[in-house]
Design an enzyme around this catalytic site. Structure first.
Site, short mmCIF file in Angstrom:
data_model
loop_
_atom_site.label_atom_id
_atom_site.label_comp_id
_atom_site.label_asym_id
_atom_site.label_seq_id
_atom_site.Cartn_x
_atom_site.Cartn_y
_atom_site.Cartn_z
N ASP A 86 0.84 -1.20 0.00
CA ASP A 86 0.00 0.00 0.00
C ASP A 86 0.88 1.25 0.00
O ASP A 86 2.04 1.22 0.41
CB ASP A 86 -0.94 0.01 1.21
CG ASP A 86 -0.20 -0.02 2.55
OD1 ASP A 86 0.76 -0.82 2.69
OD2 ASP A 86 -0.57 0.76 3.45
N GLU A 147 0.31 -1.07 5.93
CA GLU A 147 1.38 -0.51 6.76
C GLU A 147 1.25 0.99 6.94
O GLU A 147 1.56 1.54 8.00
CB GLU A 147 2.74 -0.87 6.16
CG GLU A 147 3.94 -0.57 7.05
CD GLU A 147 4.47 0.86 6.90
OE1 GLU A 147 5.30 1.27 7.72
OE2 GLU A 147 4.06 1.56 5.93
#
Length: 379
Positions: A86, A147
């Site tokens: 991400d 994350e």
């Protein structure tokens, strides 16, 4: 046998392989976009002969990928390559920050943090497999989707997988001097909400109690608590829908970073002490996700750093190691006391901004480092 550091890593080939990774935008909160990125990577890892598992996402977030790489002892605990797919960049950022090479610089959203590092370490595995060179220990790859928002949905998965392994490699971007991270400060997130009383802003302003005004007052208070060793930053602020209404609700998010757990605990107390329902406007502070302190100088991690520096010397650079701010999933594995080497990915600048870029010559450099680590750890 071919020296793993002499494998035919090729800058142009790596840039060509990276392009679709970067042009598949994958902001954390867009689960469908993240999953398109996971589709791409899943296919590439399956092509390498890995046994790939797709782990469904939760909390409305994207999926994770766990790949067991080919090895005579595949499935045994050995080396865990841990990364996230991400990014902080919303879909459409490519229009302002395209994937583009200009000399020794290459730009693109998420290229530095951390698709570049993930790709480089996979390319090292690809070249080792092609050359018929076994890694020193079995390798498992775990790529996660969250994350950038503190890993709320995959922390348990990461910790459970990491405990099965002897060494953890986290190819987050390198520190400014090209060095690794061997410890990280603690990170805490907070969700704030003020609740006031609505009124017509032109007809009856005095009857209202502005949630925005109260939150704005607290921004100065919160950021004023910052010291060199414990920082506070208001990074998200949402309120209002009609300019002619006194806003009755305002939401904000705060990030705190502390060099020690004790400092973080004290910072948490300060934040929670802001809870107040005694006046016309209520202030509510709720603690969000936390990254624990990863204490530096753990023997297993320092041995990994020594090996990395030995390999780096053969490549032609020096690998330093320091604690750092800015959380990563290495916080979790390091906190557990597992040997973890973090920020061993590409070199660059501007992560989380519209100037994010990498130094192109770091691609081959870091691939060689990866090949060395994959073939020497545990020997």
């Amino acid at each position: 046998m071919t020296n793993p550091l002499d494998l035919p890593f090729d800058t142009e080939e790596m840039l060509e392989g990276l392009r679709p990774w970067i042009e598949t935008e994958s902001p954390t909160f867009d689960a469908a976009a993240v999953n398109r990125m996971m589709d791409l990577v899943q296919h590439e890892m399956a092509t390498l002969g890995a046994r790939v598992e797709r782990i469904p996402g939760r909390m409305g977030l994207g999926d994770s990928l766990r790949a067991t790489m080919p090895h005579p002892r595949a499935g045994e605990g050995g080396i865990l390559l841990l990364g996230h797919m991400d990014t902080v960049h919303p879909v459409g950022t490519l229009e302002k920050l395209p994937f583009r090479r200009e000399g020794d610089i290459c730009t693109g959203p998420g290229l530095m943090d951390m698709k570049g590092g993930n790709y480089v370490y996979l390319d090292a595995l690809r070249k080792l497999l092609a050359a018929g060179i076994d890694t020193s220990l079995p390798v498992t790859v775990l790529f996660t989707p969250d994350e950038e928002i503190g890993t709320p949905s995959t922390r348990a998965l990461i910790e459970a997988e990491a405990k099965r392994h002897q060494f953890i490699l986290v190819p987050e971007p390198a520190r400014p001097d090209g060095g690794a991270v061997i410890g990280r400060y603690a990170i805490a997130r907070f969700n704030l909400q003020t609740r006031g009383r609505p009124s017509h802003a032109g007809w009856a302003l005095a009857d209202g109690r502005s949630a925005i005004a109260e939150m704005a007052r607290h921004v100065a208070i919160i950021e004023g608590m910052t010291t060199e060793d414990c920082t506070f930053s208001v990074g998200v602020f949402h309120a209002g829908q009609w300019v002619n209404c006194v806003s009755s609700v305002c939401d904000a998010e705060v990030l705190s970073m502390a060099k020690t757990q004790e400092l973080l605990d004290a910072g948490v107390e300060k934040m929670l002490a802001l809870n107040d329902d005694s006046g016309d406007v209520v202030m509510e502070v709720r603690r969000g996700v936390t990254r624990p302190v990863w204490e530096p100088d753990q023997p297993g991690t320092m041995a990994m750093l020594d090996l990395a520096n030995e390999i780096a010397g053969e490549i032609g650079f020096h690998m330093t190691g320091q604690s750092a701010g800015g959380g990563s999933d290495g916080n979790f594995t390091g906190f557990l006391g597992l040997p973890t080497l973090d920020s061993i990915g590409v070199r660059g600048k501007g992560l989380h901004t519209l100037t994010e870029h990498i130094e192109v010559d770091s691609l081959v450099e870091r691939a060689r480092l990866a090949a060395g680590l994959f073939t020497r750890l545990g020997t």
